[in-house]
Motif scaffolding. Sequence first.
Motif, PDB file in Angstrom:
ATOM      1  N   ALA A   1       0.034  40.570 -10.219  1.00 42.60           N
ATOM      2  CA  ALA A   1      -0.218  39.394  -9.388  1.00 42.60           C
ATOM      3  C   ALA A   1      -1.708  39.156  -9.146  1.00 42.60           C
ATOM      4  N   THR A   2      -2.458  40.233  -8.891  1.00 46.16           N
ATOM      5  CA  THR A   2      -3.896  40.109  -8.630  1.00 46.16           C
ATOM      6  C   THR A   2      -4.639  41.214  -9.377  1.00 46.16           C
ATOM      7  N   SER A   3      -5.949  41.120  -9.379  1.00 46.33           N
ATOM      8  CA  SER A   3      -6.748  42.126 -10.084  1.00 46.33           C
ATOM      9  C   SER A   3      -6.661  43.483  -9.410  1.00 46.33           C
ATOM     10  N   ALA A   4      -6.371  43.504  -8.100  1.00 40.79           N
ATOM     11  CA  ALA A   4      -6.337  44.763  -7.356  1.00 40.79           C
ATOM     12  C   ALA A   4      -4.923  45.329  -7.191  1.00 40.79           C
ATOM     13  N   SER A   5      -3.905  44.555  -7.516  1.00 39.09           N
ATOM     14  CA  SER A   5      -2.538  44.996  -7.236  1.00 39.09           C
ATOM     15  C   SER A   5      -1.979  45.981  -8.250  1.00 39.09           C
ATOM     16  N   GLY A   6      -2.536  46.032  -9.451  1.00 37.92           N
ATOM     17  CA  GLY A   6      -1.971  46.871 -10.492  1.00 37.92           C
ATOM     18  C   GLY A   6      -0.717  46.238 -11.064  1.00 37.92           C
ATOM     19  N   LYS A   7      -0.168  46.841 -12.086  1.00 43.14           N
ATOM     20  CA  LYS A   7       1.011  46.290 -12.739  1.00 43.14           C
ATOM     21  C   LYS A   7       2.296  46.881 -12.178  1.00 43.14           C
ATOM     22  N   SER A   8       3.205  46.006 -11.790  1.00 45.83           N
ATOM     23  CA  SER A   8       4.529  46.434 -11.372  1.00 45.83           C
ATOM     24  C   SER A   8       5.429  46.500 -12.601  1.00 45.83           C
ATOM     25  N   LYS A   9       6.208  47.561 -12.705  1.00 41.93           N
ATOM     26  CA  LYS A   9       7.151  47.678 -13.822  1.00 41.93           C
ATOM     27  C   LYS A   9       8.434  46.920 -13.478  1.00 41.93           C
ATOM     28  N   THR A  10       9.017  46.279 -14.452  1.00 40.66           N
ATOM     29  CA  THR A  10      10.247  45.528 -14.229  1.00 40.66           C
ATOM     30  C   THR A  10      11.332  45.946 -15.217  1.00 40.66           C
ATOM     31  N   SER A  11      12.574  45.838 -14.771  1.00 39.91           N
ATOM     32  CA  SER A  11      13.722  46.062 -15.652  1.00 39.91           C
ATOM     33  C   SER A  11      14.692  44.903 -15.453  1.00 39.91           C
ATOM     34  N   THR A  12      15.347  44.500 -16.526  1.00 42.54           N
ATOM     35  CA  THR A  12      16.176  43.301 -16.516  1.00 42.54           C
ATOM     36  C   THR A  12      17.572  43.578 -17.048  1.00 42.54           C
ATOM     37  N   PHE A  13      18.564  42.937 -16.415  1.00 41.80           N
ATOM     38  CA  PHE A  13      19.918  42.944 -16.958  1.00 41.80           C
ATOM     39  C   PHE A  13      20.554  41.593 -16.667  1.00 41.80           C
ATOM     40  N   ALA A  14      21.225  41.030 -17.665  1.00 46.25           N
ATOM     41  CA  ALA A  14      21.914  39.757 -17.480  1.00 46.25           C
ATOM     42  C   ALA A  14      23.150  39.710 -18.371  1.00 46.25           C
ATOM     43  N   ALA A  15      24.148  38.936 -17.946  1.00 45.65           N
ATOM     44  CA  ALA A  15      25.372  38.756 -18.722  1.00 45.65           C
ATOM     45  C   ALA A  15      25.852  37.320 -18.537  1.00 45.65           C
ATOM     46  N   GLY A  16      26.371  36.736 -19.617  1.00 51.04           N
ATOM     47  CA  GLY A  16      26.819  35.359 -19.504  1.00 51.04           C
ATOM     48  C   GLY A  16      27.716  34.922 -20.640  1.00 51.04           C
ATOM     49  N   LEU A  17      28.110  33.654 -20.591  1.00 55.86           N
ATOM     50  CA  LEU A  17      28.967  33.036 -21.593  1.00 55.86           C
ATOM     51  C   LEU A  17      28.195  31.923 -22.289  1.00 55.86           C
ATOM     52  N   ALA A  18      28.552  31.651 -23.539  1.00 54.99           N
ATOM     53  CA  ALA A  18      27.851  30.608 -24.290  1.00 54.99           C
ATOM     54  C   ALA A  18      28.779  29.952 -25.293  1.00 54.99           C
ATOM     55  N   GLY A  19      28.471  28.699 -25.591  1.00 50.73           N
ATOM     56  CA  GLY A  19      29.174  27.959 -26.633  1.00 50.73           C
ATOM     57  C   GLY A  19      28.158  27.416 -27.616  1.00 50.73           C
ATOM     58  N   ARG A  20      28.486  27.453 -28.907  1.00 50.09           N
ATOM     59  CA  ARG A  20      27.573  26.965 -29.943  1.00 50.09           C
ATOM     60  C   ARG A  20      28.260  25.915 -30.812  1.00 50.09           C
ATOM     61  N   TYR A  21      27.461  24.927 -31.221  1.00 47.24           N
ATOM     62  CA  TYR A  21      27.931  23.962 -32.210  1.00 47.24           C
ATOM     63  C   TYR A  21      27.055  24.102 -33.454  1.00 47.24           C
ATOM     64  N   TYR A  22      27.672  24.421 -34.590  1.00 44.28           N
ATOM     65  CA  TYR A  22      26.962  24.576 -35.857  1.00 44.28           C
ATOM     66  C   TYR A  22      27.096  23.291 -36.673  1.00 44.28           C
ATOM     67  N   PHE A  23      25.971  22.775 -37.143  1.00 41.81           N
ATOM     68  CA  PHE A  23      25.976  21.500 -37.852  1.00 41.81           C
ATOM     69  C   PHE A  23      26.426  21.636 -39.304  1.00 41.81           C
ATOM     70  N   THR A  24      26.066  22.715 -39.966  1.00 43.11           N
ATOM     71  CA  THR A  24      26.507  22.962 -41.355  1.00 43.11           C
ATOM     72  C   THR A  24      26.952  24.417 -41.459  1.00 43.11           C
ATOM     73  N   PRO A  25      28.083  24.759 -40.823  1.00 44.80           N
ATOM     74  CA  PRO A  25      28.490  26.169 -40.693  1.00 44.80           C
ATOM     75  C   PRO A  25      28.759  26.888 -42.009  1.00 44.80           C
ATOM     76  N   ALA A  26      29.206  26.170 -43.042  1.00 41.62           N
ATOM     77  CA  ALA A  26      29.576  26.830 -44.292  1.00 41.62           C
ATOM     78  C   ALA A  26      28.411  26.928 -45.273  1.00 41.62           C
ATOM     79  N   SER A  27      27.188  26.682 -44.813  1.00 38.46           N
ATOM     80  CA  SER A  27      26.012  26.720 -45.682  1.00 38.46           C
ATOM     81  C   SER A  27      25.201  27.989 -45.469  1.00 38.46           C
TER      82      SER A  27
END
Length: 201
Positions: A85-111
């Motif tokens: 955040a600042t020059s004096a704050s040092g670096k905070s370590k982060t860890s991430t986790f996410a989960a979700g659903l998705a739908g896709r439309y393929y324009f030329t699926p057999a290519s």
Amino acid sequence: MKKIILTVVALSVFGFANAQNKKESNLGFVKGDVFVSGALKFGSDSKVSYYKQDSFVFAPSVGYFVTDNIALGVNFDVGSGSVQATSASGKSKTSTFAAGLAGRYYFTPASQFTLFAELGAAFGMVKSTPVLGNITKVNSFGVALAPGLDYFVSKNFSLETKIALLSYTSSKGDWTGAEKASSVRFGADWTSFTFGANYKF
């Protein structure tokens, strides 16, 4: 007569073998295909003189083609990074986790080369561990529209890239007094660029 029969049999065998070779060499997706992806996501975001956020995320997913053009699936994000955040704050370590659903439309699926559009929604959590101070968590919900492309290098393997075009994110920290924040982004978001590979069953 014998020659005619042998000729017909030979042509039939050749035609069957040729059809099989064509079938086996087919590239792309069709209804009923299942694919597993492993993608890498890189991010770097600077907003002010000293603020900088970097992230590295592994994003596996599984999808199923319900029609020749439409695939539904589940996505996961697991990653790590740092925030300063600042020059004096040092670096905070982060860890991430996410989960979700998705739908896709393929324009030329057999290519061999195909473009797709993905609409997805996910819940996520980012844990931050500072150099000094308490560990904090930020929970979020996001929706994103992302164009992408697949290029088949063999019958079962394809290379894939994707980038967010339109996204909405809502988040809130777990500390006392934390306020809910939301953001909308339109345009190529290079902080949400992914590159990976698919295996098709």
